[in-house]
Motif scaffolding. Structure first.
Motif, PDB file in Angstrom:
ATOM      1  N   ARG A  75      71.974  73.055 -85.613  1.00 38.22           N
ATOM      2  CA  ARG A  75      71.419  72.206 -84.567  1.00 38.22           C
ATOM      3  C   ARG A  75      71.881  72.733 -83.203  1.00 38.22           C
ATOM      4  O   ARG A  75      73.079  72.818 -82.943  1.00 38.22           O
ATOM      5  CB  ARG A  75      71.862  70.754 -84.747  1.00 38.22           C
ATOM      6  N   LEU A  76      70.903  73.067 -82.364  1.00 32.97           N
ATOM      7  CA  LEU A  76      71.172  73.489 -81.001  1.00 32.97           C
ATOM      8  C   LEU A  76      70.586  72.453 -80.058  1.00 32.97           C
ATOM      9  O   LEU A  76      69.518  71.875 -80.336  1.00 32.97           O
ATOM     10  CB  LEU A  76      70.560  74.867 -80.716  1.00 32.97           C
ATOM     11  N   TRP A  77      71.262  72.226 -78.945  1.00 31.37           N
ATOM     12  CA  TRP A  77      70.791  71.208 -78.009  1.00 31.37           C
ATOM     13  C   TRP A  77      70.865  71.756 -76.590  1.00 31.37           C
ATOM     14  O   TRP A  77      71.903  72.248 -76.152  1.00 31.37           O
ATOM     15  CB  TRP A  77      71.628  69.930 -78.141  1.00 31.37           C
ATOM     16  N   PHE A  78      69.744  71.669 -75.888  1.00 25.26           N
ATOM     17  CA  PHE A  78      69.618  72.114 -74.503  1.00 25.26           C
ATOM     18  C   PHE A  78      69.516  70.883 -73.619  1.00 25.26           C
ATOM     19  O   PHE A  78      68.558  70.115 -73.716  1.00 25.26           O
ATOM     20  CB  PHE A  78      68.378  73.003 -74.368  1.00 25.26           C
ATOM     21  N   ALA A  79      70.517  70.669 -72.770  1.00 27.65           N
ATOM     22  CA  ALA A  79      70.591  69.436 -71.991  1.00 27.65           C
ATOM     23  C   ALA A  79      69.597  69.387 -70.845  1.00 27.65           C
ATOM     24  O   ALA A  79      69.317  68.306 -70.318  1.00 27.65           O
ATOM     25  CB  ALA A  79      72.010  69.252 -71.442  1.00 27.65           C
ATOM     26  N   GLY A  80      69.070  70.538 -70.425  1.00 26.65           N
ATOM     27  CA  GLY A  80      68.205  70.545 -69.256  1.00 26.65           C
ATOM     28  C   GLY A  80      69.006  70.246 -68.009  1.00 26.65           C
ATOM     29  O   GLY A  80      70.088  70.777 -67.795  1.00 26.65           O
ATOM     30  N   ASP A  81      68.488  69.354 -67.181  1.00 29.71           N
ATOM     31  CA  ASP A  81      69.140  68.965 -65.926  1.00 29.71           C
ATOM     32  C   ASP A  81      69.360  67.460 -65.999  1.00 29.71           C
ATOM     33  O   ASP A  81      68.422  66.708 -66.292  1.00 29.71           O
ATOM     34  CB  ASP A  81      68.224  69.321 -64.761  1.00 29.71           C
ATOM     35  N   THR A  82      70.574  67.005 -65.717  1.00 29.51           N
ATOM     36  CA  THR A  82      70.830  65.588 -65.989  1.00 29.51           C
ATOM     37  C   THR A  82      72.045  65.063 -65.240  1.00 29.51           C
ATOM     38  O   THR A  82      72.985  65.806 -64.935  1.00 29.51           O
ATOM     39  CB  THR A  82      71.042  65.384 -67.502  1.00 29.51           C
ATOM     40  N   GLY A  83      72.004  63.775 -64.940  1.00 32.02           N
ATOM     41  CA  GLY A  83      73.191  63.035 -64.579  1.00 32.02           C
ATOM     42  C   GLY A  83      73.794  62.429 -65.835  1.00 32.02           C
ATOM     43  O   GLY A  83      73.234  62.551 -66.936  1.00 32.02           O
ATOM     44  N   TYR A  84      74.937  61.756 -65.678  1.00 31.46           N
ATOM     45  CA  TYR A  84      75.626  61.209 -66.844  1.00 31.46           C
ATOM     46  C   TYR A  84      75.449  59.699 -66.939  1.00 31.46           C
ATOM     47  O   TYR A  84      75.437  58.983 -65.934  1.00 31.46           O
ATOM     48  CB  TYR A  84      77.121  61.524 -66.795  1.00 31.46           C
ATOM     49  N   ASN A  85      75.301  59.220 -68.156  1.00 30.38           N
ATOM     50  CA  ASN A  85      75.464  57.799 -68.461  1.00 30.38           C
ATOM     51  C   ASN A  85      76.128  57.724 -69.834  1.00 30.38           C
ATOM     52  O   ASN A  85      76.043  58.677 -70.620  1.00 30.38           O
ATOM     53  CB  ASN A  85      74.130  57.043 -68.413  1.00 30.38           C
ATOM     54  N   PRO A  86      76.789  56.647 -70.146  1.00 32.71           N
ATOM     55  CA  PRO A  86      77.548  56.576 -71.409  1.00 32.71           C
ATOM     56  C   PRO A  86      76.718  56.148 -72.615  1.00 32.71           C
ATOM     57  O   PRO A  86      77.285  55.731 -73.624  1.00 32.71           O
ATOM     58  CB  PRO A  86      78.612  55.524 -71.093  1.00 32.71           C
ATOM     59  N   TYR A  87      75.397  56.270 -72.529  1.00 30.89           N
ATOM     60  CA  TYR A  87      74.533  55.787 -73.605  1.00 30.89           C
ATOM     61  C   TYR A  87      73.673  56.892 -74.215  1.00 30.89           C
ATOM     62  O   TYR A  87      73.690  57.088 -75.433  1.00 30.89           O
ATOM     63  CB  TYR A  87      73.628  54.663 -73.084  1.00 30.89           C
ATOM     64  N   ASP A  88      72.883  57.578 -73.394  1.00 27.07           N
ATOM     65  CA  ASP A  88      71.894  58.522 -73.913  1.00 27.07           C
ATOM     66  C   ASP A  88      72.513  59.611 -74.782  1.00 27.07           C
ATOM     67  O   ASP A  88      72.003  59.927 -75.864  1.00 27.07           O
ATOM     68  CB  ASP A  88      71.130  59.185 -72.768  1.00 27.07           C
ATOM     69  N   PHE A  89      73.614  60.187 -74.347  1.00 29.82           N
ATOM     70  CA  PHE A  89      74.159  61.350 -75.044  1.00 29.82           C
ATOM     71  C   PHE A  89      74.909  60.950 -76.316  1.00 29.82           C
ATOM     72  O   PHE A  89      74.896  61.685 -77.307  1.00 29.82           O
ATOM     73  CB  PHE A  89      75.020  62.159 -74.075  1.00 29.82           C
ATOM     74  N   LYS A  90      75.498  59.783 -76.277  1.00 28.74           N
ATOM     75  CA  LYS A  90      76.091  59.266 -77.513  1.00 28.74           C
ATOM     76  C   LYS A  90      75.003  58.992 -78.547  1.00 28.74           C
ATOM     77  O   LYS A  90      75.190  59.256 -79.748  1.00 28.74           O
ATOM     78  CB  LYS A  90      76.893  57.997 -77.220  1.00 28.74           C
TER      79      LYS A  90
ATOM     80  N   ILE B  54      74.928  73.011 -71.561  1.00 35.94           N
ATOM     81  CA  ILE B  54      75.172  71.834 -70.727  1.00 35.94           C
ATOM     82  C   ILE B  54      75.402  72.264 -69.275  1.00 35.94           C
ATOM     83  O   ILE B  54      76.193  73.177 -69.020  1.00 35.94           O
ATOM     84  CB  ILE B  54      76.406  71.051 -71.241  1.00 35.94           C
ATOM     85  N   PRO B  55      74.740  71.621 -68.302  1.00 34.49           N
ATOM     86  CA  PRO B  55      74.950  71.996 -66.896  1.00 34.49           C
ATOM     87  C   PRO B  55      76.350  71.641 -66.425  1.00 34.49           C
ATOM     88  O   PRO B  55      76.910  70.614 -66.817  1.00 34.49           O
ATOM     89  CB  PRO B  55      73.887  71.175 -66.156  1.00 34.49           C
ATOM     90  N   ILE B  56      76.904  72.504 -65.579  1.00 30.37           N
ATOM     91  CA  ILE B  56      78.237  72.241 -65.018  1.00 30.37           C
ATOM     92  C   ILE B  56      78.250  72.353 -63.495  1.00 30.37           C
ATOM     93  O   ILE B  56      79.274  72.060 -62.874  1.00 30.37           O
ATOM     94  CB  ILE B  56      79.308  73.175 -65.617  1.00 30.37           C
ATOM     95  N   GLY B  57      77.157  72.779 -62.870  1.00 30.70           N
ATOM     96  CA  GLY B  57      77.163  73.012 -61.428  1.00 30.70           C
ATOM     97  C   GLY B  57      76.107  72.213 -60.691  1.00 30.70           C
ATOM     98  O   GLY B  57      75.348  71.441 -61.273  1.00 30.70           O
ATOM     99  N   ALA B  58      76.059  72.429 -59.348  1.00 30.53           N
ATOM    100  CA  ALA B  58      75.115  71.740 -58.446  1.00 30.53           C
ATOM    101  C   ALA B  58      75.408  70.251 -58.382  1.00 30.53           C
ATOM    102  O   ALA B  58      74.526  69.420 -58.593  1.00 30.53           O
ATOM    103  CB  ALA B  58      73.667  72.007 -58.850  1.00 30.53           C
ATOM    104  N   TYR B  59      76.666  69.899 -58.065  1.00 25.67           N
ATOM    105  CA  TYR B  59      77.084  68.498 -58.112  1.00 25.67           C
ATOM    106  C   TYR B  59      77.613  67.938 -56.790  1.00 25.67           C
ATOM    107  O   TYR B  59      77.981  66.756 -56.729  1.00 25.67           O
ATOM    108  CB  TYR B  59      78.177  68.323 -59.169  1.00 25.67           C
ATOM    109  N   ALA B  60      77.668  68.717 -55.733  1.00 27.50           N
ATOM    110  CA  ALA B  60      78.227  68.223 -54.468  1.00 27.50           C
ATOM    111  C   ALA B  60      77.176  68.345 -53.352  1.00 27.50           C
ATOM    112  O   ALA B  60      76.388  69.292 -53.353  1.00 27.50           O
ATOM    113  CB  ALA B  60      79.480  69.025 -54.108  1.00 27.50           C
ATOM    114  N   PRO B  61      77.171  67.365 -52.411  1.00 29.86           N
ATOM    115  CA  PRO B  61      78.046  66.201 -52.258  1.00 29.86           C
ATOM    116  C   PRO B  61      77.845  65.194 -53.395  1.00 29.86           C
ATOM    117  O   PRO B  61      76.715  64.937 -53.793  1.00 29.86           O
ATOM    118  CB  PRO B  61      77.621  65.591 -50.919  1.00 29.86           C
ATOM    119  N   ARG B  62      78.931  64.627 -53.859  1.00 24.59           N
ATOM    120  CA  ARG B  62      78.891  63.813 -55.064  1.00 24.59           C
ATOM    121  C   ARG B  62      78.050  62.558 -54.896  1.00 24.59           C
ATOM    122  O   ARG B  62      77.328  62.155 -55.816  1.00 24.59           O
ATOM    123  CB  ARG B  62      80.325  63.432 -55.483  1.00 24.59           C
ATOM    124  N   ASP B  63      78.130  61.888 -53.739  1.00 26.84           N
ATOM    125  CA  ASP B  63      77.389  60.642 -53.577  1.00 26.84           C
ATOM    126  C   ASP B  63      75.882  60.893 -53.580  1.00 26.84           C
ATOM    127  O   ASP B  63      75.095  60.019 -53.962  1.00 26.84           O
ATOM    128  CB  ASP B  63      77.811  59.916 -52.297  1.00 26.84           C
TER     129      ASP B  63
END
Length: 336
Positions: free
Chosen positions: A228-243, A257-266
């Motif tokens: 099983r391979l999973w491609f996250a695409g582009d996403t913000g986080y919530n504690p429901y969808d990924f679980k 899983i994306p790790i960049g393009a996160y600032a400015p955080r707000d």
């Protein structure tokens, strides 16, 4: 001032280049209201906000890169290979299938060729040197994930799996309808011995000023050869969808899983995860091995260019499942 003027040119050009969907449907996220981002808000944050933006172009020499090993990726005797082509583009080669994720070949991710985010690292391969691609998964309709140059280069030689509402765009690009599969979240398609399922993500879509959220966005679960391979695409986080994805899949052997393009955080929080949130996704989907993406290729946001990869190393002890690593652009990783 010159940069601001260039940004304004892009904004007004986008206003003229409108990729409207034929559908009146407006797509939503599962757990947050619609993300209200537009080029004008971005320009205000970029040029008048409090955060100092790193000069990623000046830091580009720090980005790890290598020329794609064309002989290796075209060697049918060497299977189980993953090649990072930059940003969110991976070439995945397994014994019975070869596929691409969000291929982007353009120098700029912009509606115009003379302005907009320009590659920090040139392409480390020629697109015509890629092996035969069985299918392509597309996460959403943004310029840095859905690229006209890539679609024109691949044409009708492959099959495209796209989120709901995006098929018409491909048909306008000359792709035959038989080579396009539109999937809603949790819909699956069987291609030979591969099952591909569209799974949720938290994002938005637009290619112009008047087509906001007229097509959906998705992550993708690919099940093949008992893996099983999973491609996250582009996403913000919530504690429901990924679980939910982790529970549905049971266990993920390899995740992107994306790790960049996160600032400015707000400004970026709802749509782009930072490194701690990427690690939460890694844990939520129960991934044995995750590879960080969406960094080091285009200057999209404010953080220093190497910060995502460096933070991933610093925070690696927070991965409760398996490993979470980054790669050099152009590197091929041979999997066990």
């Amino acid at each position: 001032m010159a940069k601001l003027l260039t940004g304004l040119v892009v904004v007004f050009t986008v206003g003229l280049i409108v990729a409207c969907s034929s559908s009146d449907k407006v797509y939503q996220n599962n757990h947050i209201p619609p993300i209200e981002k537009n080029p004008f808000k971005f320009l205000y944050v970029r040029y008048f906000g409090e955060q100092v933006w790193a000069d990623q172009a000046a830091q580009a020499s720090d980005i790890p890169r290598q020329t794609v090993d064309i002989a290796l990726i075209n060697n049918p005797q060497q299977t189980n290979k993953i090649t990072w082509l930059g940003h969110s583009s991976f070439l995945v080669q397994l014994p019975s299938v070869t596929f691409l994720t969000d291929p982007v070949f353009s120098e700029r991710v912009s509606p115009v060729s003379f302005a907009g985010p320009k590659r920090l690292v040139p392409l480390t391969f020629n697109p015509e040197d890629l092996p035969k691609i069985d299918f392509v998964v597309i996460s959403h309709n943004h310029y840095d994930h859905l690229d006209k140059m890539a679609v024109k280069a691949l044409g009708n030689s492959t099959h495209y799996l796209v989120p709901e509402g995006l098929g018409a765009w491909f048909e306008k690009m000359g792709v035959d309808s038989d080579n396009i599969s539109e999937l809603a979240w949790w819909d699956s398609e069987q291609r030979a011995n591969t099952q591909i399922t569209a799974t949720p993500s938290q994002h938005w879509s637009a290619r112009g000023l008047f087509d906001r959220n007229k097509s959906h966005w998705a992550s993708w679960l690919i099940e093949v050869d008992n893996k099983r391979l999973w491609f996250a695409g582009d996403t913000g986080y919530n504690p429901y969808d990924f679980k939910e994805i982790g529970q549905w899949a049971g266990e993920i052997d390899l995740a992107f899983i994306p790790i960049g393009a996160y600032a400015p955080r707000d400004f970026m929080k709802d749509q782009h995860v930072n490194v701690p949130e990427a690690i939460k996704i890694h844990n939520d989907v129960r991934s044995k091995l995750s590879i960080g993406m969406h960094w080091g290729t285009y200057p999209l946001t404010a953080e220093p260019v190497m910060e995502p990869a460096e933070q991933l190393i610093e925070l690696s002890e927070q991965t409760k499942q398996g490993e979470f690593v980054s790669m050099a652009i152009g590197e091929t990783l041979r999997l066990k």
